[in-house]
Write a protein that holds these residues in place. Structure first.
Motif, PDB file in Angstrom:
ATOM      1  N   UNK A  30     -34.423  -2.233   0.670  1.00  0.00           N
ATOM      2  CA  UNK A  30     -33.986  -3.533   1.183  1.00  0.00           C
ATOM      3  C   UNK A  30     -33.811  -3.496   2.696  1.00  0.00           C
ATOM      4  N   UNK A  31     -33.241  -2.395   3.203  1.00  0.00           N
ATOM      5  CA  UNK A  31     -33.022  -2.260   4.643  1.00  0.00           C
ATOM      6  C   UNK A  31     -34.347  -2.234   5.404  1.00  0.00           C
ATOM      7  N   UNK A  32     -35.327  -1.536   4.873  1.00  0.00           N
ATOM      8  CA  UNK A  32     -36.633  -1.477   5.537  1.00  0.00           C
ATOM      9  C   UNK A  32     -37.312  -2.851   5.531  1.00  0.00           C
ATOM     10  N   UNK A  33     -37.128  -3.602   4.463  1.00  0.00           N
ATOM     11  CA  UNK A  33     -37.674  -4.962   4.421  1.00  0.00           C
ATOM     12  C   UNK A  33     -37.077  -5.791   5.553  1.00  0.00           C
ATOM     13  N   UNK A  34     -35.756  -5.702   5.710  1.00  0.00           N
ATOM     14  CA  UNK A  34     -35.097  -6.456   6.771  1.00  0.00           C
ATOM     15  C   UNK A  34     -35.473  -5.938   8.153  1.00  0.00           C
ATOM     16  N   UNK A  35     -35.677  -4.643   8.275  1.00  0.00           N
ATOM     17  CA  UNK A  35     -36.110  -4.094   9.569  1.00  0.00           C
ATOM     18  C   UNK A  35     -37.405  -4.767  10.021  1.00  0.00           C
ATOM     19  N   UNK A  36     -38.319  -4.966   9.086  1.00  0.00           N
ATOM     20  CA  UNK A  36     -39.622  -5.534   9.411  1.00  0.00           C
ATOM     21  C   UNK A  36     -39.571  -7.053   9.522  1.00  0.00           C
ATOM     22  N   UNK A  37     -38.852  -7.697   8.594  1.00  0.00           N
ATOM     23  CA  UNK A  37     -38.932  -9.154   8.499  1.00  0.00           C
ATOM     24  C   UNK A  37     -37.619  -9.883   8.794  1.00  0.00           C
ATOM     25  N   UNK A  38     -36.540  -9.176   9.041  1.00  0.00           N
ATOM     26  CA  UNK A  38     -35.229  -9.812   9.103  1.00  0.00           C
ATOM     27  C   UNK A  38     -34.800 -10.379  10.426  1.00  0.00           C
ATOM     28  N   UNK A  39     -35.601 -10.240  11.484  1.00  0.00           N
ATOM     29  CA  UNK A  39     -35.262 -10.789  12.809  1.00  0.00           C
ATOM     30  C   UNK A  39     -33.880 -10.362  13.287  1.00  0.00           C
ATOM     31  N   UNK A  40     -33.542  -9.092  13.053  1.00  0.00           N
ATOM     32  CA  UNK A  40     -32.268  -8.553  13.520  1.00  0.00           C
ATOM     33  C   UNK A  40     -31.172  -8.559  12.485  1.00  0.00           C
ATOM     34  N   UNK A  41     -31.358  -9.295  11.403  1.00  0.00           N
ATOM     35  CA  UNK A  41     -30.384  -9.264  10.315  1.00  0.00           C
ATOM     36  C   UNK A  41     -30.722  -8.118   9.364  1.00  0.00           C
ATOM     37  N   UNK A 316     -35.693   4.075  15.426  1.00  0.00           N
ATOM     38  CA  UNK A 316     -34.367   4.196  14.820  1.00  0.00           C
ATOM     39  C   UNK A 316     -34.133   3.026  13.871  1.00  0.00           C
ATOM     40  N   UNK A 317     -33.903   3.335  12.600  1.00  0.00           N
ATOM     41  CA  UNK A 317     -33.652   2.318  11.578  1.00  0.00           C
ATOM     42  C   UNK A 317     -32.182   2.362  11.130  1.00  0.00           C
ATOM     43  N   UNK A 318     -31.439   3.298  11.667  1.00  0.00           N
ATOM     44  CA  UNK A 318     -30.068   3.528  11.207  1.00  0.00           C
ATOM     45  C   UNK A 318     -29.187   2.279  11.213  1.00  0.00           C
ATOM     46  N   UNK A 319     -29.222   1.413  12.256  1.00  0.00           N
ATOM     47  CA  UNK A 319     -28.332   0.247  12.252  1.00  0.00           C
ATOM     48  C   UNK A 319     -28.633  -0.785  11.165  1.00  0.00           C
ATOM     49  N   UNK A 320     -29.727  -0.627  10.438  1.00  0.00           N
ATOM     50  CA  UNK A 320     -30.018  -1.471   9.285  1.00  0.00           C
ATOM     51  C   UNK A 320     -29.471  -0.823   7.995  1.00  0.00           C
ATOM     52  N   UNK A 321     -29.126   0.472   8.092  1.00  0.00           N
ATOM     53  CA  UNK A 321     -28.773   1.247   6.907  1.00  0.00           C
ATOM     54  C   UNK A 321     -27.321   1.717   6.918  1.00  0.00           C
ATOM     55  N   UNK A 345     -10.314  -5.498  11.573  1.00  0.00           N
ATOM     56  CA  UNK A 345      -8.897  -5.863  11.581  1.00  0.00           C
ATOM     57  C   UNK A 345      -8.711  -7.345  11.899  1.00  0.00           C
ATOM     58  N   UNK A 346      -9.772  -7.982  12.400  1.00  0.00           N
ATOM     59  CA  UNK A 346      -9.712  -9.395  12.759  1.00  0.00           C
ATOM     60  C   UNK A 346     -10.485 -10.292  11.800  1.00  0.00           C
ATOM     61  N   UNK A 347     -11.525  -9.741  11.162  1.00  0.00           N
ATOM     62  CA  UNK A 347     -12.331 -10.533  10.231  1.00  0.00           C
ATOM     63  C   UNK A 347     -12.983  -9.618   9.208  1.00  0.00           C
ATOM     64  N   UNK A 348     -13.525 -10.189   8.158  1.00  0.00           N
ATOM     65  CA  UNK A 348     -14.141  -9.411   7.103  1.00  0.00           C
ATOM     66  C   UNK A 348     -15.442  -8.756   7.548  1.00  0.00           C
ATOM     67  N   UNK A 349     -15.797  -7.668   6.863  1.00  0.00           N
ATOM     68  CA  UNK A 349     -17.009  -6.931   7.223  1.00  0.00           C
ATOM     69  C   UNK A 349     -18.254  -7.809   7.088  1.00  0.00           C
ATOM     70  N   UNK A 350     -18.325  -8.611   6.049  1.00  0.00           N
ATOM     71  CA  UNK A 350     -19.506  -9.436   5.804  1.00  0.00           C
ATOM     72  C   UNK A 350     -19.791 -10.371   6.974  1.00  0.00           C
ATOM     73  N   UNK A 351     -18.733 -10.904   7.570  1.00  0.00           N
ATOM     74  CA  UNK A 351     -18.913 -11.804   8.697  1.00  0.00           C
ATOM     75  C   UNK A 351     -19.370 -11.101   9.955  1.00  0.00           C
ATOM     76  N   UNK A 352     -19.060  -9.821  10.054  1.00  0.00           N
ATOM     77  CA  UNK A 352     -19.416  -9.030  11.236  1.00  0.00           C
ATOM     78  C   UNK A 352     -20.845  -8.505  11.143  1.00  0.00           C
ATOM     79  N   UNK A 353     -21.235  -8.080   9.952  1.00  0.00           N
ATOM     80  CA  UNK A 353     -22.469  -7.309   9.759  1.00  0.00           C
ATOM     81  C   UNK A 353     -23.723  -8.017  10.264  1.00  0.00           C
ATOM     82  N   UNK A 354     -23.822  -9.322  10.075  1.00  0.00           N
ATOM     83  CA  UNK A 354     -24.990 -10.069  10.548  1.00  0.00           C
ATOM     84  C   UNK A 354     -24.616 -11.160  11.542  1.00  0.00           C
ATOM     85  N   UNK A 355     -23.513 -10.931  12.242  1.00  0.00           N
ATOM     86  CA  UNK A 355     -23.086 -11.880  13.266  1.00  0.00           C
ATOM     87  C   UNK A 355     -23.958 -11.721  14.514  1.00  0.00           C
ATOM     88  N   UNK A 356     -23.714 -12.560  15.494  1.00  0.00           N
ATOM     89  CA  UNK A 356     -24.555 -12.638  16.697  1.00  0.00           C
ATOM     90  C   UNK A 356     -24.700 -11.283  17.398  1.00  0.00           C
TER      91      UNK A 356
END
Length: 383
Positions: A30-41, A316-321, A345-356
């Motif tokens: 899934x991470x490799x798919x997003x690396x190629x097609x996810x536009x940074x997400x 480097x693909x690590x930040x997708x994984x 500590x300020x917001x949930x992980x899900x909101x951070x992971x694909x934020x700006x």
């Protein structure tokens, strides 16, 4: 998804932990798919490293944090002592349980973190894989708690037999204490397959590379499931200076890499012969060298701090994984960069992971493929 030169290593782990390996493959695809097609997400991370503490009770010569040139020694006491309280750390675990990342506990020395064993129990109660990387100095006192916590893997750092290990780590009697702790843990396990699996990690340095054969006896004595020799992480000031060009765009700094700015003092020709001898020796546990270099790549790695192994992708693909949560709550894509996606500590992980901020970092990295320091980061050889 698994570099060809790491396939044997992954296969051995798959045989030991098949369900874990299957989940890794699915998440990595899934991470490799997003690396190629996810536009940074990206899909949610396969692995989450909790940097529990900066504190450490050893001063290992080669350590980029607390060693001869260790960067953490430059920080003030308040910074070094900062840690997320255990009750809040459990809430972080609860927050990420929906995507079940593999959790690695790291530091500093994670066993210095108050309530470490209780945190492992909490992670395991959520049915997540948990691994701890430790210098082993506190194992003797913590063995019972570790075994009862349900920890999946215990990665212990050892550099050689007693005198050499204690010399490198700066604490007389340390080796014997670690061995007592490992034997105590082994005696507490009720069955042959009971966890944790013990994996020994040996960093190759100028002090021990001519005596790496000794580690076969050490691993046998420790009852280890595996022994991994890690090629030394080092670079020079030129690489760090060039990294500033990337950092200026991202608005961060990578000064933590200064802790690894030193001459390795290793003759790769001698090292390669020793590697061959070790790999051809029959043993009751798995042995590998990481990164897994050819002779030419090994020579280049130790003679040219800017060299990367051309057999790997160079991207480097690590930040997708993977992601790292630091003692201040910041979620970072790299261990040695101050770039942060935001604070758990300020917001949930899900909101951070694909934020700006996360998308900006991944998009820039995707465009550049890698940064100047990446050739000396083990993650570029992992994925």
């Amino acid at each position: 998804m698994i570099p060809l030169y790491n396939a044997g290593r992954f296969l051995r782990k798959s045989l030991q932990q098949p369900l874990y390996a299957a989940r890794v493959l699915a998440k990595r695809a899934a991470a490799y798919f997003y690396y190629i097609y996810g536009s940074g997400k990206s899909s949610y991370p396969e692995s989450l490293t909790l940097f529990l503490t900066y504190r450490c009770n050893l001063r290992c010569r080669m350590c980029g944090q607390w060693g001869r040139k260790g960067i953490t020694k430059k920080y003030d006491a308040q910074y070094v002592s900062s840690e997320i309280p255990a009750d809040k750390m459990k809430l972080i675990i609860d927050d990420v349980v929906s995507f079940r990342p593999n959790i690695t506990l790291f530091g500093g020395e994670p066993l210095l973190y108050p309530g470490c064993a209780e945190l492992i129990k909490h992670i395991k109660s959520k049915n997540m894989h948990c691994l701890m990387i430790t210098n082993g100095s506190l194992l003797e006192d913590c063995a019972k708690d570790i075994v009862e916590s349900g920890l999946d893997e215990l990665n212990v750092s050892l550099d050689g037999k007693a005198e050499l290990h204690d010399s490198i780590r700066g604490l007389p009697g340390l080796f014997d204490s670690i061995m007592r702790g490992l034997k105590k843990a082994r005696s507490l396990k009720r069955g042959a397959g009971e966890k944790p699996l013990v994996n020994l990690q040996c960093t190759i340095t100028r002090d021990n590379y001519k005596r790496l054969d000794d580690m076969l006896d050490v691993a046998e004595e420790a009852g280890a499931a595996s022994l991994t020799f890690h090629n030394l992480i080092f670079l020079n000031s030129k690489v760090i200076e060039r990294q500033k060009e990337f950092d200026s765009v991202l608005g961060c700094d990578s000064t933590s890499w200064e802790g690894f700015d030193f001459d390795p003092g290793i003759d790769p020709e001698i090292l390669y012969k020793i590697m061959g001898r070790i790999l051809s020796t029959k043993k009751n546990f798995s042995v590998d060298f990481y990164p897994n270099f050819s002779k030419a790549s090994l020579v280049n790695y130790y003679k040219d701090p800017e060299a990367a192994d051309p057999r790997y992708s160079g991207r480097c693909v690590s930040p997708w994984i993977a992601a790292y949560i630091f003692p201040d709550g910041e979620v970072r894509p790299c261990l040695n960069s101050t770039y942060s996606y935001g604070s758990v500590l300020n917001s949930g992980f899900a909101g951070i992971w694909n934020d700006e901020k996360a998308v900006k970092f991944r998009s820039f990295l995707r465009k550049k493929r890698s940064f100047s320091v990446c050739a000396r980061c083990t993650e570029i050889y992992r994925y």
